[in-house]
Design an enzyme around this catalytic site. Sequence first.
Site, short mmCIF file in Angstrom:
data_model
loop_
_atom_site.label_atom_id
_atom_site.label_comp_id
_atom_site.label_asym_id
_atom_site.label_seq_id
_atom_site.Cartn_x
_atom_site.Cartn_y
_atom_site.Cartn_z
N ARG A 167 0.83 -1.19 0.02
CA ARG A 167 -0.13 -0.07 -0.08
C ARG A 167 0.70 1.33 0.04
O ARG A 167 0.53 2.04 -0.75
CB ARG A 167 -1.11 -0.01 1.18
CG ARG A 167 -2.11 -1.10 1.11
CD ARG A 167 -2.87 -0.90 2.22
NE ARG A 167 -4.07 -1.94 1.93
CZ ARG A 167 -5.02 -2.21 2.68
NH1 ARG A 167 -5.02 -1.68 4.00
NH2 ARG A 167 -6.12 -3.05 2.46
N TYR A 209 -6.33 -0.88 -6.58
CA TYR A 209 -5.62 -2.01 -6.20
C TYR A 209 -4.98 -1.82 -4.82
O TYR A 209 -4.84 -0.75 -4.51
CB TYR A 209 -4.91 -2.78 -7.42
CG TYR A 209 -3.81 -2.14 -7.95
CD1 TYR A 209 -3.14 -1.08 -7.26
CD2 TYR A 209 -3.11 -2.57 -9.09
CE1 TYR A 209 -1.87 -0.36 -7.87
CE2 TYR A 209 -2.01 -2.09 -9.57
CZ TYR A 209 -1.33 -1.12 -9.20
OH TYR A 209 -0.33 -0.53 -9.82
N GLU A 210 -4.61 -2.87 -4.17
CA GLU A 210 -4.23 -3.01 -2.99
C GLU A 210 -5.09 -2.25 -2.00
O GLU A 210 -4.55 -1.62 -1.12
CB GLU A 210 -2.74 -2.43 -2.92
CG GLU A 210 -1.80 -3.10 -3.81
CD GLU A 210 -1.35 -4.45 -3.13
OE1 GLU A 210 -1.85 -4.76 -1.98
OE2 GLU A 210 -0.93 -5.16 -4.05
N GLY A 211 -6.33 -2.55 -2.04
CA GLY A 211 -7.38 -1.93 -1.29
C GLY A 211 -7.86 -0.52 -1.86
O GLY A 211 -7.13 0.47 -2.04
#
Lengths: 596, 596
Positions: free
Chosen positions: A297, A437-439
């Site tokens: 992140r 992406y990645e949350g």
Amino acid sequence: MRYVAPLKDMLFVMNELADLAAVNTLPGCEDATPETVEAVLEENARFCSEVIAPLNQTGDRQPSAWKDGAVTTTPGFKEAFKAYGAAGWQGVQHPVYFGGQGLPKMVATPCMEMLNAANLSFALCPLLTDGAIEALMTAGSEAQKETFLPNFIAGKWTGTMNLTEPQAGSDLAMVRSRAVPQGDGTYKISGTKIFITYGEHDMAENIVHLVLARTPDAPEGVKGISLFVVPKFLVNADGSLGARNDAYCVSIEHKLGIRASPTAVLQFGDHGGAIGTLVGEENRGLETMFIMMNAARFAVGIQGIAVAERAYQKAVSYAKDRVQSKDLEGSATAVSIIHQPDVRRMLMSMRAQIEAARALAYVGAAAFDIAHHHADAEVRSSHQAFYEFLVPVIKGWATEMSIDVASTGLQIHGGMGFIEETGAAQYYRDARILTIYEGTTAIQANDLVGRKTARDGGAVARDIIARVRKTEAELAAAASADLQAIGRHLAAASTSLDEVVAYVVANIQADIKGVFAGSVPYLKLAGIVLGGWQMARAALIAQQKLNAQEGDAKFYQAKIATARFFADYYLSQAGAYRSAIVAGSSGVLALDEDQF
Amino acid sequence: MRYVAPLKDMLFVMNELADLAAVNTLPGCEDATPETVEAVLEENARFCSEVIAPLNQTGDRQPSAWKDGAVTTTPGFKEAFKAYGAAGWQGVQHPVYFGGQGLPKMVATPCMEMLNAANLSFALCPLLTDGAIEALMTAGSEAQKETFLPNFIAGKWTGTMNLTEPQAGSDLAMVRSRAVPQGDGTYKISGTKIFITYGEHDMAENIVHLVLARTPDAPEGVKGISLFVVPKFLVNADGSLGARNDAYCVSIEHKLGIRASPTAVLQFGDHGGAIGTLVGEENRGLETMFIMMNAARFAVGIQGIAVAERAYQKAVSYAKDRVQSKDLEGSATAVSIIHQPDVRRMLMSMRAQIEAARALAYVGAAAFDIAHHHADAEVRSSHQAFYEFLVPVIKGWATEMSIDVASTGLQIHGGMGFIEETGAAQYYRDARILTIYEGTTAIQANDLVGRKTARDGGAVARDIIARVRKTEAELAAAASADLQAIGRHLAAASTSLDEVVAYVVANIQADIKGVFAGSVPYLKLAGIVLGGWQMARAALIAQQKLNAQEGDAKFYQAKIATARFFADYYLSQAGAYRSAIVAGSSGVLALDEDQF
């Protein structure tokens, strides 16, 4: 389009705002002297500009292609990745013992920025590999470490993160992939994983999948998920490559952007079962994955800064070249469009947001290093808390900013910006994945509200605000009108943030939906206040340098002007965010589903 | 993805906010009875949803293609355009005498919205043809009108606007195309025109180019530009098609979006000279082109609303279908994501901005109708001034909003949004042209600052603010907490706008660059205040209906909630814009060119 690494700003931030000298005194960080760091950055800049950046537009036009289970990457990628590994860049922040350079995260961060600015699609392969290294360093067995880490760090093998399944995206509780113990220490893995970045490609000898799956008697939900390492090729006891494992790429996606980066659908275990080994303990896979995800992140936040910087450089270049219309004050002939006030406004908006986000991210990296290396446990813990507060802000805010910046860069090109050959549109398309992406930004914001703010009753948030207040006091005492104006905006904005923190803490129990309705505005508010804080600190230092007649006056004047712009244009938005968060939830939640 | 025309909101805006009944009483608008209008809209909705909308994704995947000077459009476009013409839709707002329906602009506007929501790329062909009709209606000779208008209106021939040249984009003073009189009333046109929408295609029997060019002895600059009509096929005296004219498409662009719409490079006069006739007087071409451009600018604003509405419908549908995560308040099982507060926030932000922009645009269309049809010259003139103030705001603000809305729609889809097959990315790409063509947002903002605000000392702007104040007084007197909150936000925002108008008028002479540095923020501020004003008016009316227990309570409750959201989230931003405009110009303009 050339990429010129913004080394001057990077070094200013590292030396003046993130205190590289202090990080250099930490145990284990002795090699990171200012001289070494500057040399590393210069060499990395050269490599990224000369070897990686020229492949960026190529990758967009000749994306990775799938055929019969194999993925052929963009021409040039394979050779570039080999050179990347050979030059030791995969190992910048990883242990010397496994072949890395053992430098602090603070040094790896600008390297990461440069690689991503050069080529977002290419950089994803090292980025995911970094995550795999992190996961095995944290929870892998000695055997796993010895088998995989030296090959990762040498750039021979690459890593992937296998979380998402068709029914399990933001909610990993719904993961269904299975892992059945074979009695010999291995597991047979089966299931479908989607959105796997570099899940298949031709750039490395082996691809090592880190896969979330459930053992047969695992509990429901997130507490029944384990993490497995599943290599594409099994590894023999002597370290050589063995049989092809039952993990196959059945297709790759046709995407809006980052088209050179293959996004794979992976099928595990369709032909007898993919063999994997457990990482750490059963049912605790998500904890390890979260370590990997937090690193990722942060890295995606850096991707935002990177693509924004690239878009900015392209826009500046076009604005200086393109001649159109007379100067507003009435020049005799047409001038380049950088003379138009609105083009200035757009360029300043790009520049100010990038500099603020870069400063915040690098300060975050320094906090990470102190949290990991400082001798004093209390110092470690306070810096860890600061870093953890920053991660969702850096990820969420810097990536949202990158879409805005890339869009503004395209706008500066006028009609040419809409033509694909110009290249500005690629950044607009590429940046668009970063808030997903990645949350997603909402996931980051939930983390900020829940784990990072409400859980400790707002303590860390208030500590940070107290530090902002000290900067405000310095600004108020300054003689410069610009610094005073910045100080007024910062004070108003940090007050808004303080009120929002109080609102979150006070209302999260009684009105959870109302609080979460304002979660993304809260994240953005935190971004502008903390980014504005760094810009204010930069302006104070720049003013000191100017007063002392030290260094490059033009650079410091620009730093103050950019900080002033950030205050006038972004810190000024804090009140609107406060109003939306504190009073706006009823409007958000008023409608029934069928009223949409 | 299906498109369902938002007829209920359209009719609410037309009847309640834009006063269709009043327009219907104007001379020449007698046919536009509420019943007729509703029937026209329903029929148009059916046509757009069934015939045009299904071709939207097809067009993105199989864009127009160029070969040997000819352009083949997306399969289905030719037949659809034939059906469009046959059904009379090209003629909605054009004179009955030439075959049109003679309906007011207020009725043509929702039709335009529906066509663009169905298919932005397709709609550009009728949109440009409307512009050509407008130009010839205004300045064409009787012969030109008789030759071209019936064919345009029947959908047999289409029109284009030829302004841009490689060196002349935003600055038309730099146009170099030549027009040499032949002594027989015709001119020979030569030059290169770029970015010509539907400059070549296979959907019509003839393509009629309206071309800006200079006669041999024309003065320099914008006062030496004339307008010519240059058909692809010359027209014989009996109206039949004659020889191929020397106007050829040498290529079309490879674009980020609106890919089905061919964007042509046209070469005039490479083979002996293209034959054209003058429209209006020599050297006054820009005036006529401005009429056409103003109509087109309004229409591009409608395009913004349209693509935003389409993106919103898609996002709503996905949010209702996609099941992921439990409800925050702790449901037993996973729920559709429309239950997540942040998804609500995103959907409300889309909905609120769309409804505000639609209301403002339709109110603008009504002002246009009054300005053109009212018996009283003073009423005509005040409505013309109001309309002209609104045009740059509608164009600039609604299109900037559309990019934000399309991006939010993509975000709601998560990872699927980034996959091209999903379709959400197309809106994000398509919308991106709207802030660029027909004058960038900066060009709109310059118009708003210069011609629409400073020229009359802010008189029209203040008249409008005075009308906003009346709505504020009604809100303050209302019993509902929502209406009062909306009223407070509107009052604060209109005060900011008033201060900005005063700043613009006071400083434009002494600090022209400083004022123009804030031109786009001023445009956006005007957009949120005027859009927020319409939302506030809508909320007042909705409250009256609810109080009277008239009509669909759910609809009116939603209208109030959406207005409340708009106030909390957008009107609240007015202070930040004011601060940026009034105090922010020094930061914008501080840097030297070499500091970038």
